[in-house]
Motif scaffolding. Structure first.
Motif, PDB file in Angstrom:
ATOM      1  N   SER A  33       0.855  -1.092  -0.044  1.00  0.00           N
ATOM      2  CA  SER A  33      -0.024  -0.028  -0.178  1.00  0.00           C
ATOM      3  C   SER A  33       0.794   1.180  -0.206  1.00  0.00           C
ATOM      4  O   SER A  33       1.754   1.512   0.642  1.00  0.00           O
ATOM      5  N   SER A  34       0.645   2.268  -1.052  1.00  0.00           N
ATOM      6  CA  SER A  34       1.410   3.318  -1.089  1.00  0.00           C
ATOM      7  C   SER A  34       0.483   4.704  -1.189  1.00  0.00           C
ATOM      8  O   SER A  34      -0.648   4.611  -1.620  1.00  0.00           O
ATOM      9  N   ILE A  35       0.849   5.648  -0.475  1.00  0.00           N
ATOM     10  CA  ILE A  35       0.225   6.882  -0.666  1.00  0.00           C
ATOM     11  C   ILE A  35       1.089   8.258  -1.149  1.00  0.00           C
ATOM     12  O   ILE A  35       1.928   7.926  -1.769  1.00  0.00           O
ATOM     13  N   ILE A  36       0.029   9.046  -1.805  1.00  0.00           N
ATOM     14  CA  ILE A  36       0.557  10.172  -3.027  1.00  0.00           C
ATOM     15  C   ILE A  36       0.800  11.327  -2.135  1.00  0.00           C
ATOM     16  O   ILE A  36      -0.316  11.834  -1.786  1.00  0.00           O
ATOM     17  N   ILE A  37       1.819  12.027  -2.355  1.00  0.00           N
ATOM     18  CA  ILE A  37       2.293  13.113  -1.849  1.00  0.00           C
ATOM     19  C   ILE A  37       2.475  14.044  -2.959  1.00  0.00           C
ATOM     20  O   ILE A  37       3.575  13.927  -3.379  1.00  0.00           O
ATOM     21  N   PRO A  38       1.616  15.051  -3.366  1.00  0.00           N
ATOM     22  CA  PRO A  38       2.198  15.973  -4.425  1.00  0.00           C
ATOM     23  C   PRO A  38       3.332  16.930  -4.066  1.00  0.00           C
ATOM     24  O   PRO A  38       3.652  17.177  -2.949  1.00  0.00           O
ATOM     25  N   ASN A  39       4.266  17.118  -5.015  1.00  0.00           N
ATOM     26  CA  ASN A  39       5.409  17.768  -4.535  1.00  0.00           C
ATOM     27  C   ASN A  39       5.965  18.590  -6.046  1.00  0.00           C
ATOM     28  O   ASN A  39       6.529  18.408  -6.744  1.00  0.00           O
ATOM     29  N   GLY A  40       5.053  19.903  -5.943  1.00  0.00           N
ATOM     30  CA  GLY A  40       5.176  20.709  -7.242  1.00  0.00           C
ATOM     31  C   GLY A  40       4.633  19.959  -8.328  1.00  0.00           C
ATOM     32  O   GLY A  40       3.311  19.508  -8.157  1.00  0.00           O
ATOM     33  N   SER A  41       5.439  19.677  -9.480  1.00  0.00           N
ATOM     34  CA  SER A  41       4.661  19.075 -10.599  1.00  0.00           C
ATOM     35  C   SER A  41       4.666  17.708 -10.538  1.00  0.00           C
ATOM     36  O   SER A  41       4.431  17.062 -11.431  1.00  0.00           O
ATOM     37  N   SER A  42       5.536  17.264  -9.729  1.00  0.00           N
ATOM     38  CA  SER A  42       5.807  15.786  -9.502  1.00  0.00           C
ATOM     39  C   SER A  42       5.132  15.156  -8.212  1.00  0.00           C
ATOM     40  O   SER A  42       4.360  15.933  -7.459  1.00  0.00           O
ATOM     41  N   PHE A  43       5.225  13.926  -8.106  1.00  0.00           N
ATOM     42  CA  PHE A  43       4.430  13.160  -6.942  1.00  0.00           C
ATOM     43  C   PHE A  43       5.659  12.212  -6.159  1.00  0.00           C
ATOM     44  O   PHE A  43       6.576  11.609  -6.800  1.00  0.00           O
TER      45      PHE A  43
END
Length: 396
Positions: free
Chosen positions: A299-309
């Protein structure tokens, strides 16, 4: 509960995401919470717009309230006041009073021990207040204000049919703010949605929307009047024109399959989600689906980081750029390395050097500049036996 008898430490550090280089990452360390244990990997930590942190601890919620002060800080403990909320005293819905004939449903609601399965802070209201929505294993949805239960969401009567009961059981929720109005949207076991509006200091039921799914709605995201729902059979559904007087446009973005949707993130143009070994992107206008192999199977979560993730699992972190290229994570991974070096520099004769950090959750602040990461360094102790409440959890 032995976990409440002995000390377990939750330690808070902070990673400032918008840093020009990994060598200049700024951190504060060591805010601790005593005599708690984590409930689990999922839904472990949430950060509110007013700066409060909620940590999902066994049988309770631990709230770290921001404490503003000037001057140099010796410890991140100085940033927070810690409050522990016991969920045993919270109202519980009437589902336990029902005795449905269906054997599966009866089994699902026979437990007496309640615990938190989902939590989410609201956007700030006009009086600069954040509500905390909490879903428990008993399918009770409570809205908290300043650490107190303000209301319980839902109508719970005696059900005559399975359909009536499914429409009362909540599996997910999301907050939505339009102009100055605050809405609360829930996903039901029936596959439907329910809408509530905060008005005159209470949450009032507005309407329900039927989705083309008969499975429980387990995840919800909303942005600029567009809602995306994920069903228990991993179907992804888009609903346009939320709260419109005309009928909402509803379309299926991804069909059912057997691969779990771990996490989902929505923008005005696209939706991205993680599943076993993959990161996928759906264009909301064209419906086109793009994907890249991540080799993250848990299981993995998504963290937005500018234009990337940044994708974060229990043991792995990677970065996916705007062109869907998988790259080395240059934000979270360096923090893991620093924490390991600090840990290994303090070992004694009873401990071996560790090379394992397990991440149990992450969330960013309202601006997206600072990321809180809940983690544990695996203690390679010469003595293998230890009680569960001796675990030590950190938030970086």
């Amino acid at each position: 509960n032995i976990n409440k008898t002995f000390k377990t430490r939750v330690i808070v550090d902070f990673l400032f995401l918008k840093s020009s280089s990994t060598s200049s990452i700024a951190m504060l360390s060591d805010a601790t919470v005593q005599r708690v244990d984590l409930q689990g990997y999922s839904e472990s930590i949430r950060w509110s717009d007013d700066g409060s942190l909620a940590v999902n601890t066994t049988g309770s919620l631990t709230i770290l309230k921001p404490r503003y002060q000037s001057g140099a800080l010796k410890s991140a403990n100085e940033l927070f006041e810690i409050e522990k909320l016991e969920i045993e005293s919270w109202p519980r819905n009437g589902l336990y009073k029902n005795q449905p004939a269906d054997e599966v449903v009866s089994t699902n609601f026979s437990s007496t021990d309640d615990f938190v399965t989902k939590l989410l802070w609201s956007p700030l209201t006009q009086n600069r207040q954040s509500f905390l929505a909490v879903l428990t294993a008993s399918k009770s949805v409570n809205i908290l204000e300043n650490g107190k239960v303000k209301t319980m969401i839902g109508e719970y009567a005696t059900f005559k049919t399975q359909k009536e009961m499914d429409d009362a059981v909540t599996y997910s929720f999301v907050w939505y703010k339009k102009d100055q109005d605050l809405y609360f949207i829930t996903g039901q076991a029936s596959g439907n949605l329910k809408f509530y509006k905060f008005d005159d200091d209470e949450f009032k039921f507005l309407q329900g929307i039927s989705l083309p799914s008969s499975s429980p709605i387990v995840k919800l995201k909303v942005d600029s009047g567009v809602l995306v729902a994920v069903s228990a059979d991993n179907e992804i559904i888009q609903v346009n024109d939320l709260l419109s007087e005309k009928d909402q446009e509803i379309k299926i973005l991804k069909s059912k399959d057997r691969f779990s949707v771990y996490d989902i993130f929505l923008t005005q143009e696209f939706v991205v989600f993680t599943s076993p070994a993959k990161f996928q992107k759906i264009d909301l206008k064209t419906g086109s689906i793009y994907e890249v192999i991540t080799n993250i199977y848990d299981s993995s979560i998504i963290i937005p980081n500018g234009s990337s993730f940044i994708l974060i699992s229990n043991t792995t972190t990677v970065k996916v750029d705007q062109n869907l290229k998988v790259q080395a994570d240059d934000k979270v991974h360096p923090v893991k390395i620093k924490r390991l070096k600090r840990w290994n520099s303090r070992i004694d004769s009873f401990r071996l050097k560790s090379n394992t950090i397990k991440i149990y959750g992450a969330d960013y602040n309202f601006s997206g500049d600072v990321l809180a990461i809940l983690y544990e360094i695996e203690d390679q102790s010469g003595f293998k036996y230890k009680i569960s409440s001796e675990n030590k959890y950190n938030i970086a």
